[in-house]
Design an enzyme around this catalytic site. Structure first.
Site, PDB file in Angstrom:
ATOM      1  N   TYR A 107      -2.693  -0.775  10.308  1.00  0.00           N
ATOM      2  CA  TYR A 107      -2.681  -1.050   8.863  1.00  0.00           C
ATOM      3  C   TYR A 107      -1.331  -0.631   8.264  1.00  0.00           C
ATOM      4  O   TYR A 107      -0.687  -1.404   7.546  1.00  0.00           O
ATOM      5  CB  TYR A 107      -3.836  -0.290   8.206  1.00  0.00           C
ATOM      6  N   SER A 131       0.871  -1.178   0.000  1.00  0.00           N
ATOM      7  CA  SER A 131       0.000   0.000   0.000  1.00  0.00           C
ATOM      8  C   SER A 131       0.913   1.235   0.000  1.00  0.00           C
ATOM      9  O   SER A 131       2.101   1.127   0.339  1.00  0.00           O
ATOM     10  CB  SER A 131      -0.857  -0.016   1.271  1.00  0.00           C
TER      11      SER A 131
END
Ligand code: NDP
Length: 244
Positions: free
Chosen positions: A148, A135
Site C-alpha cells: 500500500y 495517503s
C-alpha cells in the site's frame, strides 16, 4: 466564480462509498456532472441516483480493456479523481505475489490506466484536472502497509510525472493525501481501541477525519481556483505529517 464547476464532467473512481462518495457529492454541489464508479453496477447506479445530475459507470479500474471502454463511453471527462483503492494489512513476509500485485494494481496502476484513457481528450481540449488520492503513507511507512505504501509513494511520483508531461497542455495534476479517515477501509483500525487511542493522541486535530473533510480540497483542485497549481500533494490529515 473560480470554484464553480458548472458544465464540467467529473469521473470519480471508487465513488460508491467512503471518501470517493463524499468527493463526488462535493463536486456535484459545486455544479459538476458527476460519474459514479465502482465494480458493482448495482451500487454505482443506486449512488448515482442519489446525486443530482450524476450517472453511473461501473468498471474495474485494474482491467485495461474495461477502463478503455468505460472511459470512451463517457465522452469528455473534464475532471478525473483517481480514488479507487484497497488495503491489505500483513507483514512483508506474509504477502503472496498475487496480493502484492492486487494492492499495487488497484492503488497505483489504475491511476495510470484511467488517466491514459482520459488525458487524450483533455489534451485535445487544452484543459483538464486530475486529482490523485494519495495517503500519508505516500511519505511515511508503517508496519503491515508495504504494498500500500509502495503504491501510494508511487502515486505521488506519478502525479509529478503527469505534471511534467501534461502541464503544457493545460492539465493540472495534483494529489490529495488523506490522513486516517473513518471508512470501510479503516474499519479494523477504528474498531481497535489501542489504535484509536494512539491516533487521537498522535494527530494534532485529535480526531479521525470524516469524508466531508476532503470536500474543499477536491473542489479546489477540480476548479479554476487551482489553474496555476500543479504537481502538488496536499495533506488533509489533521496535521499528522507536520509533527512528530
Ligand atoms: P472504501 O473501501 O470505503 O471505498 C473504496 C471504493 O473504491 C469503493 O467505492 C469500491 O467499490 C471502489 N473500488 C475498489 N476497488 C476497485 C476497483 N478495482 N475498480 C473500481 N472501483 C474499486 O475506501 P476509502 O473511501 O477509505 O478510500 C478511498 C481512497 O482513499 C483509496 O485510494 C484509499 O487508499 C485512500 N485513502 C483512504 C484513507 C482512509 O483513512 N480511509 C486514508 C488515505 C487514503 P467496489 O468495492 O464496489 O468496487
Amino acid at each position: 466564480m473560480s470554484f464553480d464547476l458548472s458544465g464540467r464532467s467529473a469521473l470519480v473512481t471508487g465513488s460508491t462509498r467512503g471518501l470517493g462518495l463524499a468527493m463526488a457529492r462535493a463536486l456535484a454541489e459545486a455544479g459538476a456532472r458527476v460519474v459514479v464508479n465502482g465494480r458493482s453496477e448495482e451500487a454505482a447506479t443506486e449512488v448515482a441516483a442519489s446525486i443530482d445530475g450524476a450517472v453511473a459507470a461501473a468498471f474495474d479500474v485494474t482491467d485495461e480493456s474495461a477502463v478503455a471502454a468505460g472511459v470512451a463511453a463517457l465522452g469528455a471527462v473534464d475532471v478525473l479523481v483517481n480514488n479507487a483503492g484497497i488495503g491489505l494489512r500483513k507483514p512483508i513476509l506474509g504477502f503472496s505475489l498475487e496480493e502484492w500485485k492486487r494492492v499495487v494494481d488497484t492503488n497505483l496502476t489504475s491511476a495510470f490506466l484511467v488517466s491514459r484513457a482520459a488525458a487524450p481528450g483533455m489534451i485535445e481540449r487544452g484543459s483538464g484536472k486530475i486529482v490523485n488520492i494519495c495517503s500519508v503513507t505516500s511519505e511515511l511507512a508503517r508496519e503491515t502497509t508495504a504494498p500500500y505504501a509502495a503504491a501510494k509513494g508511487g502515486l505521488k511520483m506519478l502525479t509529478r510525472a503527469m505534471c511534467a508531461e501534461w502541464a503544457r497542455h493545460g492539465i493540472q495534476a495534483n494529489a490529495i493525501a488523506p490522513g486516517y479517515f473513518d471508512t470501510d477501509l479503516t474499519q479494523a483500525l477504528t474498531a481497535d481501541a489501542a489504535f484509536d487511542a494512539w491516533l487521537r493522541a498522535r494527530v494534532p486535530a485529535g480526531r479521525w477525519g470524516v469524508p466531508a473533510d476532503l470536500a474543499g480540497a477536491v473542489v479546489f483542485f477540480a476548479s479554476s481556483a487551482s489553474d496555476y497549481v500543479n504537481g502538488q500533494i496536499l495533506y488533509v490529515d489533521g496535521g499528522l505529517t507536520a509533527v512528530v
